[in-house]
Motif scaffolding. Sequence first.
Motif, PDB file in Angstrom:
ATOM      1  N   HIS A 119       0.796  -1.227   0.000  1.00  0.00           N
ATOM      2  CA  HIS A 119       0.000   0.000   0.000  1.00  0.00           C
ATOM      3  C   HIS A 119       0.832   1.283   0.000  1.00  0.00           C
ATOM      4  O   HIS A 119       0.324   2.339   0.362  1.00  0.00           O
ATOM      5  N   GLY A 120       2.110   1.215  -0.341  1.00  0.00           N
ATOM      6  CA  GLY A 120       2.928   2.423  -0.351  1.00  0.00           C
ATOM      7  C   GLY A 120       2.492   3.389  -1.448  1.00  0.00           C
ATOM      8  O   GLY A 120       2.128   2.959  -2.544  1.00  0.00           O
ATOM      9  N   ASP A 121       2.543   4.688  -1.148  1.00  0.00           N
ATOM     10  CA  ASP A 121       2.134   5.693  -2.134  1.00  0.00           C
ATOM     11  C   ASP A 121       3.277   6.157  -3.025  1.00  0.00           C
ATOM     12  O   ASP A 121       3.047   6.618  -4.140  1.00  0.00           O
ATOM     13  N   LEU A 122       4.502   6.102  -2.516  1.00  0.00           N
ATOM     14  CA  LEU A 122       5.597   6.718  -3.277  1.00  0.00           C
ATOM     15  C   LEU A 122       6.155   5.796  -4.355  1.00  0.00           C
ATOM     16  O   LEU A 122       6.611   6.263  -5.402  1.00  0.00           O
ATOM     17  N   ALA A 123       6.108   4.489  -4.124  1.00  0.00           N
ATOM     18  CA  ALA A 123       6.697   3.559  -5.086  1.00  0.00           C
ATOM     19  C   ALA A 123       6.121   3.734  -6.497  1.00  0.00           C
ATOM     20  O   ALA A 123       6.887   3.844  -7.464  1.00  0.00           O
ATOM     21  N   PRO A 124       4.788   3.783  -6.677  1.00  0.00           N
ATOM     22  CA  PRO A 124       4.278   3.922  -8.048  1.00  0.00           C
ATOM     23  C   PRO A 124       4.733   5.221  -8.719  1.00  0.00           C
ATOM     24  O   PRO A 124       5.007   5.231  -9.921  1.00  0.00           O
ATOM     25  N   VAL A 125       4.826   6.285  -7.926  1.00  0.00           N
ATOM     26  CA  VAL A 125       5.258   7.566  -8.504  1.00  0.00           C
ATOM     27  C   VAL A 125       6.709   7.454  -8.978  1.00  0.00           C
ATOM     28  O   VAL A 125       7.046   7.848 -10.110  1.00  0.00           O
ATOM     29  N   LEU A 126       7.554   6.902  -8.119  1.00  0.00           N
ATOM     30  CA  LEU A 126       8.968   6.761  -8.484  1.00  0.00           C
ATOM     31  C   LEU A 126       9.126   5.840  -9.698  1.00  0.00           C
ATOM     32  O   LEU A 126       9.968   6.068 -10.569  1.00  0.00           O
TER      33      LEU A 126
END
Lengths: 164, 323
Positions: free
Chosen positions: B160-167
């Motif tokens: 459920h991490g938010d930053l991984a998809p952005v990176l």
Amino acid sequence: MKSILSVTVNGRRREDAIPDNLLLIDYLRDGLGLTGTKQGCDGGECGACTVLVDDEPRLACSTLALQVQGRRVETIEGLAGDGDLTPLQRAFQDKLGTECGFCTPGMILAAEALLRRNPHPGREEIKQALSGNLCRCAGHAQIVAAVETAAESRKNETAMEGAR
Amino acid sequence: MNALPDFRLHRPATLDEAVRLKAQIEHPACVAGGSDILVNLRRGLAKPGDLIDLSGLRDLDAIERIGDELWIGALTTLARLTRDGAVAAAYPALAEAAATVAGPTHRAAATLGGNLCQDTRCVYYNQSEWWRDGNAYCLKHCGEKCHVVAKSDRCYATYHGDLAPVLMALGASAIVARAGGLRRLPVENLFREDGAHYLTLAPDEILAAIALPPLNGRAAYVKGRVRESVDFPLTGIAAALKREGDVIAALRVAITGMNSAPLMVDVSKLIGKPWNDETATLLSNALRSRATALATTLAGPKYRRRAMQGLARRLMDQVWAHG
């Protein structure tokens, strides 16, 4: 396993031998008797255990006591050091920002952190800054109003100082 | 009263020392901001004999330009990511995504590395010891059966991490420290689609930094959740688009909150075409075939799948309009 923690709590320097696995909230409540810091949930979801570490809000339930080594911790007991309520605390009283009171210490410290960083926040900024603190009495509107009032009174004080 | 299991706390001052410790200790666990692991330890989800506190590694919280990349140290707090000038100027999507993580008090403590490496989640896992005991535990911890997919031999807990998809959409690399030095890999390769073993890091490795290449185009992140604060994403989509006139020249899309790892979505069928109803359907289909929403959250899988498709459409409309 124990280690020495050197820390400043509410302006007083301390050194304590504490277990490595001690949480900051248990150090404050059980070790120092500072029970104003509340434990609401067991998972960092409610914000009731918010304290200030070097002026930043921090969840004492998900911080190890040894992680505040050498730092400055403030709890609700430290705000009204000489017995008088701070303008922020007074505003919570005047605007009925307190119902059952359980979330109040965390709310006030989260708001205090905001006001130190930004003395004149807008309503949105206040709501943002308090969005991790839950009030189960659902008194959020009065809480936001209390912080607005406190910010307003700080503004008036600054203006008066400027006029003098 | 001690809420946490007994462990010895190590507080290394340098990355070298931390890597050495991690290599020496059997089953080491790391803590930085504490908002993920300390909560889990408190619930009895792990009993590490040793815990390495990375929060003292001052050499890991720098944000600096190296060549044409921006390097962000793994100990950078999410609060800093939301207000750092260099990040906001070059990768506003990253700053905006960081601002959607949990609440402001979590963000003051939580770190970039911790957000990426956060444990996977499941309604059968993120529960008290008593609750799990009464339910015969589960495949992810102490149990022999996955309650989400009964006949499975792997855990389906969700990332459920938010930053991984952005990176991942931004094409970022992870810089990993180990005894021999540093190694570099695409952020998507940090993860494995297995809820119990979701990270590919070796036991003696520590995520040290993220390196972001220049963004050619526009990126954004959208997050679906119950409340607009504190909650984890029920679904999250990040997109980085390079628009040339009326065609999609390049596009990278990644999702979170659906599978046991954040995943890249194959959008090759959209390249060279304009963004319209036809390509929106192509994207929707690509998302549906990539995502496997299961009953790991309180919101149902069907809702999450539909929310993902609807939010992705909205996200693409936005990046297309501003691209």
